[in-house]
Design a protein around this motif. Structure first.
Motif, PDB file in Angstrom:
ATOM      1  N   HIS A  21       0.851  -1.193   0.000  1.00 47.31           N
ATOM      2  CA  HIS A  21       0.000   0.000   0.000  1.00 47.31           C
ATOM      3  C   HIS A  21       0.883   1.237   0.000  1.00 47.31           C
ATOM      4  O   HIS A  21       1.983   1.219   0.532  1.00 47.31           O
ATOM      5  N   PRO A  22       0.384   2.343  -0.526  1.00 49.65           N
ATOM      6  CA  PRO A  22       1.184   3.580  -0.501  1.00 49.65           C
ATOM      7  C   PRO A  22       1.163   4.220   0.878  1.00 49.65           C
ATOM      8  O   PRO A  22       0.358   3.845   1.734  1.00 49.65           O
ATOM      9  N   LYS A  23       2.033   5.195   1.044  1.00 50.35           N
ATOM     10  CA  LYS A  23       2.024   5.945   2.318  1.00 50.35           C
ATOM     11  C   LYS A  23       0.916   7.005   2.252  1.00 50.35           C
ATOM     12  O   LYS A  23       0.525   7.444   1.166  1.00 50.35           O
ATOM     13  N   PHE A  38      -5.531   7.714   1.815  1.00 46.15           N
ATOM     14  CA  PHE A  38      -6.058   8.804   0.970  1.00 46.15           C
ATOM     15  C   PHE A  38      -5.641   8.668  -0.499  1.00 46.15           C
ATOM     16  O   PHE A  38      -5.436   9.658  -1.190  1.00 46.15           O
ATOM     17  N   GLY A  39      -5.476   7.426  -0.938  1.00 44.33           N
ATOM     18  CA  GLY A  39      -5.112   7.210  -2.338  1.00 44.33           C
ATOM     19  C   GLY A  39      -3.637   7.396  -2.611  1.00 44.33           C
ATOM     20  O   GLY A  39      -3.205   7.382  -3.763  1.00 44.33           O
ATOM     21  N   GLY A  40      -2.830   7.563  -1.552  1.00 43.26           N
ATOM     22  CA  GLY A  40      -1.371   7.676  -1.721  1.00 43.26           C
ATOM     23  C   GLY A  40      -0.933   9.093  -2.011  1.00 43.26           C
ATOM     24  O   GLY A  40      -1.606  10.060  -1.650  1.00 43.26           O
ATOM     25  N   CYS A  41       0.202   9.183  -2.689  1.00 42.83           N
ATOM     26  CA  CYS A  41       0.862  10.476  -2.920  1.00 42.83           C
ATOM     27  C   CYS A  41       0.443  11.047  -4.278  1.00 42.83           C
ATOM     28  O   CYS A  41       0.596  10.395  -5.312  1.00 42.83           O
TER      29      CYS A  41
HETATM   30 FE1  SF4 Z   1      -4.719   1.619  -2.979  1.00 44.37          FE
HETATM   31 FE2  SF4 Z   1      -6.432   3.656  -3.254  1.00 44.37          FE
HETATM   32 FE3  SF4 Z   1      -7.024   1.616  -1.653  1.00 44.37          FE
HETATM   33 FE4  SF4 Z   1      -5.090   3.290  -0.941  1.00 44.37          FE
HETATM   34  S1  SF4 Z   1      -7.252   3.807  -1.170  1.00 44.37           S
HETATM   35  S2  SF4 Z   1      -5.018   1.034  -0.818  1.00 44.37           S
HETATM   36  S3  SF4 Z   1      -4.216   3.800  -2.942  1.00 44.37           S
HETATM   37  S4  SF4 Z   1      -6.771   1.517  -3.900  1.00 44.37           S
END
Ligand code: SF4
Ligand code: FES
Length: 378
Positions: free
Chosen positions: A248-250, A324-327
């Motif tokens: 997962h992204p930060k 929040f969808g990452g950076c």
């Molecule tokens: Fe991935 Fe978006 Fe879910 Fe974060 S919110 S884990 S970026 S799909």
């Protein structure tokens, strides 16, 4: 509070009211004696003539404190490159802010450090590029930097500042992470920030020389976990992992426009340090509009608040209020679209291509750097 016309919304169409910022990064100059190839400053640097004067910074610090900011990180470039640094620090303290000085330690004498102590610096954060002179001097592009930094670290603890070590890690120094943690201990640091290079701007130009391998990323996580247990109660370890090898992204900036903001040397107010890499985004300047108005009402800060802006798969994802969808800047750099799911997320349709590219960069033979310069160059 009255809804601002540009106010963002959640997926149910409810307006999202911005919280208040806690911390502010004040990049008072882009001038720096070092030339680190992963510098977080933009590739187009602001020259001395464009820097905001100390009087304007004083007003900004008061506006920030009124808005709710508790601490200011005074940074650069190298903040010591400004002769009026003590004046800037004193005005931040006068505004009631906790003052953290983020420095390379180069160009600040002991007398000057004592002056900064009197002016109101509460805490010092010192960057280290390696654990030996040859490594540190090569990565920073500054012969002699290591000796100066070690001398500076001694002054910091002799004067009595709490010390944090900033260790930016990448393929060329990650294998020495245990030594870096041991060095921070020896220097009397209370905290070490181990931050894997984030591939924006200068670092993106140097991907092939800096990208860690998957094995290094896994080993770094193990080293940090082990050290956190061993050093509990003595030294805190903050860790920014290599997210190209993560699942997962930060949650970059803890969420866009939620707890922090950056001010560039010329007074441009940014939601994060790399926001200017988003070409369509327009930013306000604190010399022309109040900080409160920019925080609450500017298009840039409202662009990615809430969840309404999110694309799939984030919209339907159980982590959308966690990361929040990452950076956004990473999405811009890797997907060519700041509104996209951060491609480092394993749920992004672009993730497989990104991982393949990261593996390819990590396997590159080169160790040559493109160093940060006012004018880009090797
Ligand atoms: Fe991935 Fe978006 Fe879910 Fe974060 S919110 S884990 S970026 S799909
Ligand atoms: Fe800009 Fe992450 S660096 S949102």
């Amino acid at each position: 509070m009255k809804d601002h016309p540009a106010q963002p919304h959640d997926l149910d169409g409810n307006p999202v009211r911005p919280g208040l910022p806690i911390a502010m990064l004040a990049e008072i100059t882009h001038r720096c004696p070092l030339a680190c190839p992963y510098c977080s400053n933009p590739v187009e640097l602001t020259r001395a003539a464009g820097e905001m004067p100390a009087e304007d910074w004083a007003r900004v610090f008061h506006e920030a404190a009124e808005l709710g900011v508790l601490q200011v990180h005074i940074s650069g470039g190298e903040p010591g490159a400004r002769r009026d640094l003590a004046q800037i620090v004193a005005s931040a303290r006068a505004a009631g802010l906790y003052v953290n000085l983020i420095t390379s330690g180069i160009g600040i004498t002991r007398d000057r450090l004592e002056e900064l102590d009197r002016a109101g610096v509460d805490h010092v954060q010192l960057s280290l590029q390696g654990i030996r002179a040859d490594m540190a001097d090569r990565i920073s592009g500054h012969p002699g930097s290591w000796d100066k930094k070690m001398g500076f670290a001694d002054w910091v603890t002799e004067i009595g500042f709490p010390l944090t070590i900033n260790a930016v890690v990448h393929r060329q120094n990650l294998d020495r992470l245990p030594d870096m943690i041991a060095l921070a201990e020896r220097l009397g640091a209370r905290r070490i920030e181990v931050a894997t290079v984030q591939f924006h701007g200068w670092a993106d130009l140097n991907r092939k020389a800096l990208m860690p391998t998957r094995e290094q990323a896994a080993e770094a996580r193990r080293v940090v976990n082990e050290a956190r247990i061993r050093l509990r109660g003595r030294m805190v370890i903050d860790y920014v992992p290599a997210d190209h090898h993560a699942i997962h992204p930060k949650a970059c900036m803890g969420g866009w426009g939620s707890t922090g903001l950056n001010i560039a040397p010329d007074g441009t107010v940014l939601p994060c340090h790399a926001a200017q890499t988003i070409p369509w985004m327009r930013f306000d300047n604190v010399r022309e509009r109040s900080l409160r108005d920019i925080w609450l009402g500017s298009d840039a800060f409202n662009a990615f608040r809430g969840t309404e802006w999110m694309p799939e798969p984030c919209r339907g994802c159980d982590r959308k209020n966690i990361d929040f969808g990452g950076c956004r800047c990473q999405a811009m750099a890797l997907a060519g679209d700041a509104r996209a799911t951060d491609p480092v997320c394993s749920r992004s349709p672009l993730n497989a291509a990104l991982v393949a590219r990261a593996e390819e960069d990590a396997a590159a033979e080169t160790s040559d750097f493109i160093y940060r310069r006012m004018k880009k160059g090797v």
